[in-house]
Design an enzyme around this catalytic site. Structure first.
Site, PDB file in Angstrom:
ATOM      1  N   CYS A  78       0.548  -1.101  -0.138  1.00  0.00           N
ATOM      2  CA  CYS A  78       0.107   0.046  -0.088  1.00  0.00           C
ATOM      3  C   CYS A  78       1.504   1.184  -0.079  1.00  0.00           C
ATOM      4  O   CYS A  78       1.653   1.368   0.932  1.00  0.00           O
ATOM      5  CB  CYS A  78      -1.463   0.120   1.276  1.00  0.00           C
ATOM      6  SG  CYS A  78      -1.605   1.938   1.629  1.00  0.00           S
ATOM      7  N   VAL A  79       0.354   2.471  -0.288  1.00  0.00           N
ATOM      8  CA  VAL A  79       1.365   3.796  -0.984  1.00  0.00           C
ATOM      9  C   VAL A  79       0.982   4.522  -0.631  1.00  0.00           C
ATOM     10  O   VAL A  79       2.327   5.040   0.761  1.00  0.00           O
ATOM     11  CB  VAL A  79       1.159   3.806  -2.600  1.00  0.00           C
ATOM     12  CG1 VAL A  79      -0.582   4.604  -2.304  1.00  0.00           C
ATOM     13  CG2 VAL A  79       2.206   5.263  -2.291  1.00  0.00           C
TER      14      VAL A  79
END
Lengths: 119, 129, 103
Positions: A78-79
């Site tokens: 997840c960024v």
């Protein structure tokens, strides 16, 4: 059956990633498809190639990387969770990719099951 | 922008997000809210549940000025803007903490464990914090 | 009716995950105890009677490798709790329509 996996914890504080890894290996052995493994919260630390466990410890970063590449599994970090923890493209282990939370929701929609490992 | 395959219009699943953690002491509640806001952009049947210490996420009057963390309790008000309308709070969890629906930052549906359990059992995807 | 598999990875001595699950789980659903959740499968603890009481309306499983890791292989488990391995875990996930982790 298509199975999605969510991992919310890193390799060194909780058992979550170990449990998820063993579950994933067993699922592959039984002929299931792993649609995606999504790494969220401290789970993004599973992708940090700078991590150097002691020699007598298992190296989950490498284990996930190898399992992903051998079985063509989509390992997504997840960024938002990654950036806040300093996990950027240049230190992400081969086989992982950074993308958005939408990938988690999409895995929930497309996979037949989504299993969550966390704390 | 993030890239993902748009799901086929035919797939609509029941997604339930179960909040069981108090805010601030750990990041779980905050990062669960992030997922809910992203998930709301997909055309799925979304419900959000507050059980156990999760009900403290909705407590009115949160002021984080002196602890340095962002007060994200205000963000729950945005759920309505995202068309997330099914917001359930477990009655037993509220009562155990001496709270009522009037103590919460947003309007919610208070359900007894029995009713909430029945709704939970119908979900396709349950994500907890 | 859908079938639900509840996953519990917390010790009942430390967290209320088991309590909340038992309060909300519907009759006919299943529970798999993993990681520190396996302590809830041991007989003769102060939590055992509550778990044992629900073996009548729930199917309760425990993950064997986590039991062994914690030195509990020789400890008596609550009657009617089934020990599974990781392949059994995968089967339970596949056999139930949905699953839910009580973290």
């Amino acid at each position: 059956m298509k199975i999605g996996i969510l991992i919310n914890e890193g390799p060194f504080t909780h058992q979550a990633s170990d449990s998820a890894y063993r579950f994933t290996v067993a699922a592959l052995a039984k002929g299931h498809e792993i649609y995606r493994v999504f790494f969220y919260k401290d789970g993004v630390n599973n992708a940090n190639k700078l991590s150097e466990p002691q020699t007598d410890d298992r190296n989950l970063v490498s284990l996930w990387s190898e399992l992903g590449q051998e079985n063509d599994i989509d390992l997504v970090v997840c960024v938002a969770a990654a950036l806040r923890r300093g996990i950027k493209d240049e230190i992400v282990k081969e086989g992982f990719r950074i993308s958005g939370l939408g990938q988690l929701v999409e895995a929930g929609i497309q996979a037949d099951r989504l299993v969550v490992f966390g704390d | 922008m993030e890239e993902f395959e748009e799901p086929g219009p035919e797939i609509v699943k029941r997604f339930m997000y179960v909040n069981r953690r108090a805010p601030y002491g750990t990041i779980y509640a905050h990062e669960c809210l992030e997922v809910i806001l992203v998930a709301a952009a997909f055309d799925q049947d979304v419900s959000v549940v507050f059980v156990d210490d999760g009900v403290y996420e909705l407590k009115k009057g949160q002021d984080t000025t002196d602890i340095g963390l962002k007060n994200f309790s205000k963000t729950y008000g945005a759920l309505d803007d995202y068309d997330v309308e099914k917001i359930y709070v477990e009655k037993e969890s509220l009562e155990a903490r001496g709270l009522t629906a009037d103590d919460l930052v947003i309007p919610v549906e208070v359900l007894a464990a029995k009713e909430l359990g029945e709704i939970m059992a119908k979900q396709d995807i349950v994500l907890g914090s | 009716m859908k079938t639900m598999l509840h996953l519990i990875n917390k010790s009942p001595f430390e967290k209320n995950s088991l309590d909340s699950c038992l309060r909300l789980a519907q009759s006919g659903s299943s529970i798999l105890l993993i990681e520190d959740g396996v302590y809830a499968a041991v007989a003769n603890t102060e939590h055992a009677h509550r778990v044992a009481a629900r073996t009548r309306d729930l199917s309760i499983y425990v993950l064997g490798p986590d039991v062994a890791a914690r030195g509990l292989s020789d400890s008596p488990l609550i009657d009617d709790i089934t020990v599974v391995d990781y392949e059994g875990f995968v089967d339970l996930v596949a056999e139930h329509d949905a699953n839910q982790s009580w973290l």
